[in-house]
Write an enzyme that holds these catalytic residues in place. Structure first.
Site, short mmCIF file in Angstrom:
data_model
loop_
_atom_site.label_atom_id
_atom_site.label_comp_id
_atom_site.label_asym_id
_atom_site.label_seq_id
_atom_site.Cartn_x
_atom_site.Cartn_y
_atom_site.Cartn_z
CB SER A 276 -0.93 0.00 1.22
OG SER A 276 -0.18 0.06 2.42
N GLY A 277 0.23 2.37 -0.27
CA GLY A 277 0.91 3.65 -0.24
C GLY A 277 0.08 4.65 0.53
N GLY B 156 13.58 -0.72 -1.40
CA GLY B 156 14.84 -0.60 -2.12
C GLY B 156 14.87 -1.45 -3.39
CG ASP C 110 10.91 1.08 2.84
OD1 ASP C 110 12.06 0.61 2.91
OD2 ASP C 110 9.95 0.45 2.35
#
Length: 504
Positions: A16-17, A83, A241
């Site tokens: 998800s974003g 990544g 992240d």
């Protein structure tokens, strides 16, 4: 810091974003969601890809919502993602094909082929990165192996957050923390062109690394047309992240030789230490230890562990069979269940991209001489206990190799909200677990942007702001000698090279 400053953190995860606005005032950050959306990959005849155009459109939607609420108070925008994945850009600035998903099978076996040309030991000594099948380096080799012409047409390689920043600003960059996940960046912070040359990979496509906190530039005209008038500039966070999440760990300073450990818990679990130096050596390589770039000259020395991916895929498989549960419901069922006593090695490579995760877990148990578990509650319980065991082994490993005693474990990210997993982790590791914040990546994104804008002085102050902004839940370890036996059984049953699993 009396004046209010707002930053839009775009945090893209594998599932998800979200676009979250962080408002910094009086030494605290308040997070407010502006937009949430699913991240669903697309399988085409040539493989598994990220739907990057839809993701970009969702980002624009979120920035429009943020601008409508916060207006001129919004002074920064920054994107972080997982990544290793990337897009290739041609001489005209166009994206050459849709970026591949790291779970695409085209890299299977490539790491071994690379080691025939440059030994795994030499690769590790040069980059500090564990040889995981999804590394950017091996994805590029897979493209070369299949005669993918886009590699010859490419003028630059942009990691996923760099690609999205490029579309927002028209400016290309290669942010350091995400570049460090590639397996092609040296521990000295420069691209390992000697390594790339020996693997017959182009070196001109790699842009000079840019440090986190750099002000990249203003939003492009098309973005302002779409989102409304915005004075916000793109300020590069730690675009990886994990590096963002580590900045948001609400840790206190320690004496020399003592440290906290962190678990960035989501689709992947990253168990590690924030150090001012890499930890390199043959034993470290064989143990799967990786040295990723952090903020403020730090290294995130960690083990990659498969994480909640197993639970996510179990849930997806059960939903296809008509059995739908929320994550909270599954955790509740597991909390009420008695431990099945199974030892699930969550880092078994068979769990990387199976068609049916519950079936893969059953096969794993059979292969290791154990009784399969089928009831959903018991499967979830076995997975969560397997994660806790993996954390126990990782803790022992990083303490031994880094020569540091860990006194507490901070769990940040989505897994911080799973009370059962946090308690099992405290029990297995025999360390207090401090859980929170759940939105660690977004918080870290905001903190690094604030550093770039001059609102926060340095990394130490960023950690202090994280402490002031977080309500921690503490899990004390309970006495249970059975965890020692389980950890020994896990070590005994690992009959394949321990290289972590794969990076998010």
């Amino acid at each position: 810091m009396a004046k209010e400053a707002a930053f839009a953190a775009v945090d893209l995860g594998a599932e998800s974003g979200r676009v979250i606005v962080g408002t910094l005032q009086s030494g605290q950050v308040q997070l407010e969601p502006a937009h949430r959306f699913a991240n669903v990959p697309v399988r085409t005849p040539d493989g598994l890809h990220w739907d990057v155009l839809r993701l970009y459109n969702e980002i624009l939607h979120g920035l429009h919502s943020a601008a409508r609420v916060h207006g001129d108070a919004l002074i920064g925008v920054g994107i972080d993602t997982w990544g290793v994945d990337y897009g290739l850009i041609d001489a005209g600035g166009r994206l050459l094909g849709m970026p591949y998903h790291y779970r695409d099978v085209r890299t299977d076996g490539i790491a071994g082929e690379a080691a025939e040309r440059v030994s795994a030991s030499e690769q590790y000594a040069r980059t500090g990165i564990a040889q995981l099948p999804i590394n950017t380096l091996y994805q590029l080799l897979a493209q070369r192996k299949t005669d993918d012409r886009t590699l010859d047409l490419a003028q630059s390689l942009l990691m996923m957050p760099d690609l999205l920043h490029y579309w927002l600003t028209g400016l290309q960059s290669s942010e350091y923390t995400v570049a460090s996940t590639s397996g092609a960046l040296g521990v000295d912070g420069r691209w390992a062109t000697d390594l790339l040359d020996r693997l017959d990979l182009p070196t001109h496509i790699f842009l000079p690394p840019t440090p986190p906190g750099t002000v990249l530039g203003g939003l492009g005209p098309a973005v302002r047309d779409e989102c409304g008038p915005l004075r916000a500039r793109v300020i590069l966070p730690a675009t990886h992240d994990t590096a963002c999440a580590v900045v948001a760990v609400p840790a206190v300073p320690h004496q020399p030789g003592v440290s906290h450990a962190y678990i960035s818990s989501g689709t992947w679990s990253l168990f590690g230490l924030e150090l001012d130096h890499p930890v390199l050596g043959e034993q470290e390589r064989l143990s799967g230890l990786t040295n990723e770039g952090g903020v403020g000259g730090t290294y995130n020395v960690l083990n990659n562990i498969m994480g909640l991916w197993l639970l996510q895929e179990c849930r997806r498989s059960w939903a296809r069979q008509g059995q739908e549960w929320t994550y909270e419901e599954l955790s509740g069922l597991a909390s009420e269940a008695t431990s099945p006593g199974a030892i699930v090695d969550v880092d078994d490579p068979a769990f990387l991209h199976p068609d049916n995760m519950p079936a893969a877990i059953a096969r794993h148990l059979q292969r290791t001489g154990q009784e399969p578990v089928e009831q959903a509650a018991l499967v979830v319980r076995a997975v969560l206990e397997g994660l806790a065991l993996a954390y126990r082994v990782a803790l022992e490993r990083v303490e031994r190799l880094a020569g540091i005693r860990v006194d507490t474990i901070h769990v940040v990210g989505g897994g911080a909200g799973n009370g059962l997993l946090c308690q099992l982790t405290a029990d297995a590791c025999r360390r207090p677990v401090l859980a929170g914040p759940e939105e660690a990546t977004a918080l870290g994104n905001v903190l690094v942007q604030a550093m770039g804008a001059g609102e926060i002085r340095d990394l130490a102050e960023a950690h202090a702001v994280a402490r002031s902004s977080t309500e921690l839940v503490v899990y004390e370890p309970r006495e249970d000698a059975d965890w020692d036996d389980r950890a020994q059984r896990l070590r005994a049953q690992r009959d394949y090279p321990v290289t972590g699993a794969a990076r998010r």
